[in-house]
Motif scaffolding. Structure first.
Motif, short mmCIF file in Angstrom:
data_model
loop_
_atom_site.label_atom_id
_atom_site.label_comp_id
_atom_site.label_asym_id
_atom_site.label_seq_id
_atom_site.Cartn_x
_atom_site.Cartn_y
_atom_site.Cartn_z
N UNK A 40 -40.96 16.82 -14.23
CA UNK A 40 -39.82 16.21 -14.19
C UNK A 40 -38.56 15.99 -12.80
N UNK A 41 -38.80 16.83 -11.62
CA UNK A 41 -38.35 16.62 -10.11
C UNK A 41 -39.28 14.70 -9.43
N UNK A 42 -39.91 15.19 -9.28
CA UNK A 42 -40.67 14.24 -8.57
C UNK A 42 -40.20 12.75 -9.30
N UNK A 43 -40.63 13.14 -10.82
CA UNK A 43 -40.79 11.15 -11.24
C UNK A 43 -39.37 11.36 -11.26
N UNK A 44 -38.35 12.36 -11.33
CA UNK A 44 -37.02 11.38 -11.55
C UNK A 44 -36.46 10.63 -10.47
#
Length: 333
Positions: A92-96
């Motif tokens: 979730x974090x890197x892609x967002x």
């Protein structure tokens, strides 16, 4: 004859990066058409069928156990390092952060907040729907399985459906959803589908998810993308309110106070304790600082009706018998 140089590909790229002078008149916005409704209904039925197949411990659960005992990470150990990096495309974090940076540039370029708001709405729907399903069914993963052949449901787990797969579908699929041309939408849809399926199979390779978790996560993300047109009116209202709030904050403080209520005339009232009197005579000497003139109510005379003003500043009318100092009149003895 002078000809202009033909722009190169690099020139076209830099021209594409420039900000548009104003917001485009027509921005492609997907609608909930009949075709999309049919796809949404089919995906929802497939979602429920997968859940039911796992609940009754059908052939799908037996396939999950067969893939787990196959242990793909032992069959192809040479790709383990690549898979460890590739699976990050579903976190979730890197892609967002990556997708938000791209959509933020598009929002700045097109003078609109719709790309960022659409991403926020999709991630909110992802957290609510997939999170509720995860903790509601409580399925354990392959590393924590307790009984061979069981579906491992209602045991406090949080892997069904696969959050990595659903997040990859939504975060990369939102780029296809917001594409400006049909051709770009088709290419980005295919790319996001392949990327999300690769992320799901990577989790199966590592052993953190069952195969049925990946299939259900892919369908869960697809349902969110298909349902986004229902939330377009909410996105439009939120954008209008945010832009109106920004306009009010950027406006000078005194503008609204000076203007007052628009469309209403300002009434002039006499000062308290002062009767209507004639205007006071204007002094000959001009003061250094003049206070604002007070306009008393009632009829007023125009400039043409007042007595003429002499160059010396006196309002007294000039007389023909008067002469300047130092001269004698012929009629005076």
């Amino acid at each position: 004859m002078r000809t202009e140089p033909k722009p190169t590909r690099l020139d076209r790229v830099f021209a594409r990066l420039d900000r548009e002078p104003e917001r485009p008149a027509l921005i492609g916005m997907p609608r909930m058409s009949r075709h999309r409704m049919v796809l949404f209904g089919a995906a929802l039925a497939f979602y429920l069928a997968i859940v039911w197949a796992v609940l009754i411990t059908s052939w799908l659960v037996r396939l999950d156990w067969q893939v787990m005992f196959f242990r793909p990470y032992q069959q192809w150990p040479e790709i383990h390092a690549f898979v460890d990096y590739y699976v990050v495309l579903g976190q979730r974090g890197p892609t967002a952060v990556m997708v938000a940076a791209w959509l933020g540039w598009r929002s700045w370029r097109q003078h609109t907040l719709r790309p960022l708001l659409a991403l926020g709405v999709s991630l909110l729907l992802l957290n609510v729907t997939v999170g509720a399903a995860k903790y509601g069914m409580g399925r354990l993963g392959p590393h924590y399985a307790t009984e061979i052949g069981s579906n491992e449901m209602w045991l406090g787990g949080d892997i069904f459906p696969s959050g990595h797969t659903a997040n990859a579908v939504v975060t990369w699929g939102i780029l296809a959803y917001l594409a400006s041309t049909p051709r770009a939408r088709r290419w980005l849809s295919a790319l996001s589908a392949v990327t999300s399926l690769g992320v799901g199979l990577s989790t199966v390779y590592i052993g953190t998810h069952w195969l049925s978790d990946v299939i259900l996560g892919w369908v869960a993300g697809l349902l969110i993308l298909l349902a986004l047109p229902w939330f377009e009116p909410v996105i439009a209202r939120a954008e209008a309110r945010i832009l109106a709030l920004r306009a009010r904050r950027r406006a000078p403080r005194g503008d609204t106070e000076k203007a007052g209520a628009p469309g209403r005339p300002v009434a002039l009232r006499p000062l308290p304790g002062r009767a209507d009197t004639a205007p006071e005579p204007v002094p000959t000497g001009r003061p250094a600082s003049r206070s604002p003139a007070y306009l008393a109510p009632g009829p007023h005379t125009t400039r043409a009706e007042r007595s003429p003003v002499t160059p010396a500043g006196s309002r007294r009318p000039q007389h023909a018998e008067r002469h300047p100092r130092g001269t004698t009149s012929a009629g005076r003895p």
